[in-house]
Design a protein around this motif. Structure first.
Motif, PDB file in Angstrom:
ATOM      1  N   HIS A  41       0.836  -1.201   0.000  1.00  0.00           N
ATOM      2  CA  HIS A  41       0.000   0.000   0.000  1.00  0.00           C
ATOM      3  C   HIS A  41       0.871   1.252   0.000  1.00  0.00           C
ATOM      4  O   HIS A  41       0.551   2.235  -0.677  1.00  0.00           O
ATOM      5  CB  HIS A  41      -0.953   0.018   1.201  1.00  0.00           C
ATOM      6  N   ARG A  42       1.957   1.220   0.753  1.00  0.00           N
ATOM      7  CA  ARG A  42       2.875   2.365   0.760  1.00  0.00           C
ATOM      8  C   ARG A  42       3.515   2.554  -0.600  1.00  0.00           C
ATOM      9  O   ARG A  42       3.709   3.685  -1.057  1.00  0.00           O
ATOM     10  CB  ARG A  42       3.953   2.185   1.824  1.00  0.00           C
ATOM     11  N   LEU A  43       3.860   1.458  -1.286  1.00  0.00           N
ATOM     12  CA  LEU A  43       4.456   1.559  -2.617  1.00  0.00           C
ATOM     13  C   LEU A  43       3.468   2.155  -3.623  1.00  0.00           C
ATOM     14  O   LEU A  43       3.851   2.962  -4.471  1.00  0.00           O
ATOM     15  CB  LEU A  43       4.940   0.189  -3.091  1.00  0.00           C
ATOM     16  N   VAL A  44       2.203   1.773  -3.526  1.00  0.00           N
ATOM     17  CA  VAL A  44       1.178   2.334  -4.410  1.00  0.00           C
ATOM     18  C   VAL A  44       1.055   3.834  -4.169  1.00  0.00           C
ATOM     19  O   VAL A  44       1.019   4.628  -5.113  1.00  0.00           O
ATOM     20  CB  VAL A  44      -0.181   1.624  -4.197  1.00  0.00           C
ATOM     21  N   GLY A  45       1.006   4.240  -2.905  1.00  0.00           N
ATOM     22  CA  GLY A  45       0.914   5.662  -2.584  1.00  0.00           C
ATOM     23  C   GLY A  45       2.125   6.438  -3.065  1.00  0.00           C
ATOM     24  O   GLY A  45       2.007   7.560  -3.574  1.00  0.00           O
ATOM     25  N   LEU A  46       3.289   5.841  -2.937  1.00  0.00           N
ATOM     26  CA  LEU A  46       4.516   6.484  -3.385  1.00  0.00           C
ATOM     27  C   LEU A  46       4.497   6.662  -4.899  1.00  0.00           C
ATOM     28  O   LEU A  46       4.847   7.730  -5.411  1.00  0.00           O
ATOM     29  CB  LEU A  46       5.713   5.634  -2.958  1.00  0.00           C
ATOM     30  N   LEU A  67      13.074   7.557  -9.558  1.00  0.00           N
ATOM     31  CA  LEU A  67      12.279   7.226  -8.373  1.00  0.00           C
ATOM     32  C   LEU A  67      11.401   5.999  -8.625  1.00  0.00           C
ATOM     33  O   LEU A  67      11.239   5.158  -7.741  1.00  0.00           O
ATOM     34  CB  LEU A  67      11.439   8.420  -7.949  1.00  0.00           C
ATOM     35  N   ARG A  68      10.859   5.864  -9.832  1.00  0.00           N
ATOM     36  CA  ARG A  68      10.072   4.674 -10.158  1.00  0.00           C
ATOM     37  C   ARG A  68      10.943   3.426 -10.192  1.00  0.00           C
ATOM     38  O   ARG A  68      10.512   2.340  -9.791  1.00  0.00           O
ATOM     39  CB  ARG A  68       9.360   4.849 -11.497  1.00  0.00           C
ATOM     40  N   PHE A  69      12.180   3.589 -10.682  1.00  0.00           N
ATOM     41  CA  PHE A  69      13.125   2.468 -10.683  1.00  0.00           C
ATOM     42  C   PHE A  69      13.395   2.003  -9.255  1.00  0.00           C
ATOM     43  O   PHE A  69      13.380   0.809  -8.961  1.00  0.00           O
ATOM     44  CB  PHE A  69      14.433   2.883 -11.374  1.00  0.00           C
ATOM     45  N   ARG A  70      13.612   2.964  -8.334  1.00  0.00           N
ATOM     46  CA  ARG A  70      13.836   2.603  -6.937  1.00  0.00           C
ATOM     47  C   ARG A  70      12.588   1.986  -6.324  1.00  0.00           C
ATOM     48  O   ARG A  70      12.678   1.025  -5.552  1.00  0.00           O
ATOM     49  CB  ARG A  70      14.277   3.836  -6.133  1.00  0.00           C
ATOM     50  N   ASP A  71      11.420   2.516  -6.670  1.00  0.00           N
ATOM     51  CA  ASP A  71      10.152   1.959  -6.198  1.00  0.00           C
ATOM     52  C   ASP A  71      10.010   0.507  -6.667  1.00  0.00           C
ATOM     53  O   ASP A  71       9.659  -0.374  -5.883  1.00  0.00           O
ATOM     54  CB  ASP A  71       9.004   2.818  -6.740  1.00  0.00           C
ATOM     55  N   HIS A  72      10.329   0.266  -7.911  1.00  0.00           N
ATOM     56  CA  HIS A  72      10.239  -1.088  -8.460  1.00  0.00           C
ATOM     57  C   HIS A  72      11.240  -2.019  -7.779  1.00  0.00           C
ATOM     58  O   HIS A  72      10.920  -3.184  -7.504  1.00  0.00           O
ATOM     59  CB  HIS A  72      10.470  -1.066  -9.968  1.00  0.00           C
ATOM     60  N   SER A  73      12.435  -1.522  -7.478  1.00  0.00           N
ATOM     61  CA  SER A  73      13.432  -2.372  -6.815  1.00  0.00           C
ATOM     62  C   SER A  73      12.979  -2.757  -5.408  1.00  0.00           C
ATOM     63  O   SER A  73      13.226  -3.880  -4.962  1.00  0.00           O
ATOM     64  CB  SER A  73      14.800  -1.702  -6.783  1.00  0.00           C
ATOM     65  N   HIS A  99      11.960   1.738   5.553  1.00  0.00           N
ATOM     66  CA  HIS A  99      13.069   2.687   5.610  1.00  0.00           C
ATOM     67  C   HIS A  99      13.488   3.099   4.196  1.00  0.00           C
ATOM     68  O   HIS A  99      13.749   4.280   3.931  1.00  0.00           O
ATOM     69  CB  HIS A  99      14.243   2.078   6.380  1.00  0.00           C
ATOM     70  N   GLU A 100      13.547   2.141   3.282  1.00  0.00           N
ATOM     71  CA  GLU A 100      13.904   2.446   1.902  1.00  0.00           C
ATOM     72  C   GLU A 100      12.823   3.302   1.235  1.00  0.00           C
ATOM     73  O   GLU A 100      13.131   4.215   0.468  1.00  0.00           O
ATOM     74  CB  GLU A 100      14.145   1.167   1.124  1.00  0.00           C
ATOM     75  N   GLU A 101      11.558   3.020   1.536  1.00  0.00           N
ATOM     76  CA  GLU A 101      10.467   3.828   0.997  1.00  0.00           C
ATOM     77  C   GLU A 101      10.545   5.265   1.525  1.00  0.00           C
ATOM     78  O   GLU A 101      10.307   6.216   0.781  1.00  0.00           O
ATOM     79  CB  GLU A 101       9.118   3.220   1.363  1.00  0.00           C
ATOM     80  N   ASN A 102      10.908   5.413   2.789  1.00  0.00           N
ATOM     81  CA  ASN A 102      11.052   6.743   3.367  1.00  0.00           C
ATOM     82  C   ASN A 102      12.161   7.513   2.658  1.00  0.00           C
ATOM     83  O   ASN A 102      12.054   8.733   2.460  1.00  0.00           O
ATOM     84  CB  ASN A 102      11.348   6.656   4.860  1.00  0.00           C
ATOM     85  N   GLY A 103      13.228   6.821   2.277  1.00  0.00           N
ATOM     86  CA  GLY A 103      14.313   7.471   1.548  1.00  0.00           C
ATOM     87  C   GLY A 103      13.847   8.023   0.222  1.00  0.00           C
ATOM     88  O   GLY A 103      14.243   9.128  -0.181  1.00  0.00           O
ATOM     89  N   ILE A 104      12.987   7.293  -0.470  1.00  0.00           N
ATOM     90  CA  ILE A 104      12.447   7.787  -1.733  1.00  0.00           C
ATOM     91  C   ILE A 104      11.534   8.979  -1.468  1.00  0.00           C
ATOM     92  O   ILE A 104      11.570   9.985  -2.171  1.00  0.00           O
ATOM     93  CB  ILE A 104      11.669   6.667  -2.477  1.00  0.00           C
ATOM     94  N   ARG A 105      10.701   8.868  -0.440  1.00  0.00           N
ATOM     95  CA  ARG A 105       9.760   9.938  -0.126  1.00  0.00           C
ATOM     96  C   ARG A 105      10.484  11.250   0.195  1.00  0.00           C
ATOM     97  O   ARG A 105       9.990  12.329  -0.107  1.00  0.00           O
ATOM     98  CB  ARG A 105       8.848   9.529   1.023  1.00  0.00           C
TER      99      ARG A 105
END
Length: 108
Positions: A41-46, A67-73, A99-105
């Protein structure tokens, strides 16, 4: 800047409404894999936030691609980690992915 805040608030509201709907219509898979559901759910929101910010020119096309590449990884990591535990994530794995999602955010 004001439009950006409104768009982020609208995206957050959409996610909250979607999460409330998903919680009320929980499938057996979601019931048995709550950590994976939360990460996904967090990835979808991101991904939605990246799309909105790209659409309104807050980030460039190359930044959005990165950012999408990092999201996909992160999504691939989530699937890989879950394969080790019979489809489940441990608390540590969930924290690491969050933690990784927060880095992208923070880049948004």
């Amino acid at each position: 800047m004001n439009i950006r805040n409104l768009l982020i608030a609208a995206a957050g509201l959409t996610m909250a409404v979607g999460a409330a709907g998903a919680a009320s219509a929980e499938t057996p898979w979601q019931f048995h894999h709550p950590r994976r559901v939360e990460v996904n759910h967090r990835l979808v929101g991101l991904n939605q936030t990246i799309r909105v910010e790209r659409r309104f020119g807050e980030i460039s096309g190359s930044e959005a691609r990165f950012l999408r590449f990092r999201d996909h990884s992160i999504r691939m990591q989530e699937r890989h980690l879950a394969s080790w535990n019979g489809g489940h994530l441990t608390r540590w794995e969930q924290a690491r992915l969050n933690h990784e999602e927060n880095g992208i955010r923070h880049h948004l």
